[in-house]
Design a protein around this motif. Structure first.
Motif, mmCIF file in Angstrom:
data_model
loop_
_atom_site.group_PDB
_atom_site.id
_atom_site.type_symbol
_atom_site.label_atom_id
_atom_site.label_comp_id
_atom_site.label_asym_id
_atom_site.label_seq_id
_atom_site.Cartn_x
_atom_site.Cartn_y
_atom_site.Cartn_z
ATOM 1 N N LYS A 243 0.627 -1.194 -0.043
ATOM 2 C CA LYS A 243 -0.060 -0.219 0.057
ATOM 3 C C LYS A 243 0.985 1.195 -0.045
ATOM 4 N N LEU A 244 2.305 0.988 0.342
ATOM 5 C CA LEU A 244 3.123 2.106 0.392
ATOM 6 C C LEU A 244 3.651 2.627 -1.052
ATOM 7 N N ASP A 245 4.024 4.035 -1.064
ATOM 8 C CA ASP A 245 4.870 4.359 -2.204
ATOM 9 C C ASP A 245 6.165 4.557 -1.796
ATOM 10 N N TRP A 246 7.099 3.654 -2.414
ATOM 11 C CA TRP A 246 8.564 3.359 -1.778
ATOM 12 C C TRP A 246 9.321 4.752 -1.954
ATOM 13 N N SER A 247 9.086 5.535 -2.935
ATOM 14 C CA SER A 247 9.797 6.534 -3.145
ATOM 15 C C SER A 247 9.553 7.557 -2.017
ATOM 16 N N ALA A 248 8.151 7.630 -1.453
ATOM 17 C CA ALA A 248 7.836 8.437 -0.216
ATOM 18 C C ALA A 248 8.345 7.981 0.817
ATOM 19 N N PRO B 180 16.848 1.178 1.803
ATOM 20 C CA PRO B 180 17.386 1.278 0.386
ATOM 21 C C PRO B 180 16.512 2.000 -0.409
ATOM 22 N N ALA B 181 17.137 2.827 -1.396
ATOM 23 C CA ALA B 181 16.600 3.883 -2.351
ATOM 24 C C ALA B 181 15.563 3.172 -3.123
ATOM 25 N N VAL B 182 15.806 1.863 -3.543
ATOM 26 C CA VAL B 182 14.821 1.267 -4.477
ATOM 27 C C VAL B 182 14.350 -0.087 -3.732
ATOM 28 N N GLN B 183 12.954 -0.382 -3.729
ATOM 29 C CA GLN B 183 12.490 -1.460 -2.875
ATOM 30 C C GLN B 183 13.053 -2.630 -3.178
ATOM 31 N N PRO B 184 13.650 -3.485 -2.245
ATOM 32 C CA PRO B 184 14.189 -4.964 -2.569
ATOM 33 C C PRO B 184 12.787 -5.786 -2.998
ATOM 34 N N GLU B 185 13.340 -6.650 -3.664
ATOM 35 C CA GLU B 185 12.138 -7.704 -4.215
ATOM 36 C C GLU B 185 11.516 -8.405 -3.075
ATOM 37 N N SER B 186 12.472 -9.019 -2.208
ATOM 38 C CA SER B 186 11.891 -10.053 -1.292
ATOM 39 C C SER B 186 12.346 -9.451 0.067
ATOM 40 N N LYS C 122 13.925 -2.195 10.531
ATOM 41 C CA LYS C 122 14.168 -0.809 10.142
ATOM 42 C C LYS C 122 13.217 -0.146 9.655
ATOM 43 N N LEU C 123 12.093 -0.575 8.780
ATOM 44 C CA LEU C 123 10.948 -0.072 8.405
ATOM 45 C C LEU C 123 10.076 0.063 9.410
#
Length: 124
Positions: free
Chosen positions: A48-53, A68-74, A84-85
């Motif tokens: 439901k989240l926008d990773w860049s935000a 990480p700047a880009v969302q990891p796949e797993s 951390k999230l």
């Protein structure tokens, strides 16, 4: 305001605004409020989240080295990242600051942890 909430706020209700997301976040005062870690809850929230935000919030909260700047796949397999999230999204409480519309520059203050997203009559 929890940073998980920040990810869902938009200024799209302002007349003429097409997207209104992500709002530019500025934190003047924050507080750490420890909460119980629930990896399943964090996993279920991620789609439901926008990773860049999320990453932008991490930068403003001075936690960018943890996310990480880009969302990891797993992510589900990475409990350290889930923790951390969890810390970023649920334990950082923004008490004072502001949100800025990316299209109009309209400022929405955050006071006592509450973002004031009320619009003026001429903005609707």
């Amino acid at each position: 305001m929890k940073l998980s909430t920040y990810n869902f706020l938009t200024s799209m209700a302002i007349k003429g605004v097409k997207v209104g997301f992500p709002l530019k976040l500025t934190i003047s005062k924050k507080e750490l409020v420890e909460t119980e870690f629930n990896p399943t809850f964090v996993e279920r929230l991620l789609p439901k989240l926008d990773w860049s935000a999320v990453y932008g919030a991490a930068q403003v909260a001075e936690l960018a080295e943890d996310i990480p700047a880009v969302q990891p796949e797993s992510i589900a397999d990475n409990e350290q990242l889930l923790q951390k999230l969890h810390h970023l999204l649920f334990e950082i409480d923004v008490l004072e600051g502001q949100l800025e519309c990316p299209e109009t520059g309209r400022i929405f203050p955050i006071t006592d942890g509450i973002p004031n997203m009320l619009l003026n009559e001429d903005e609707v």
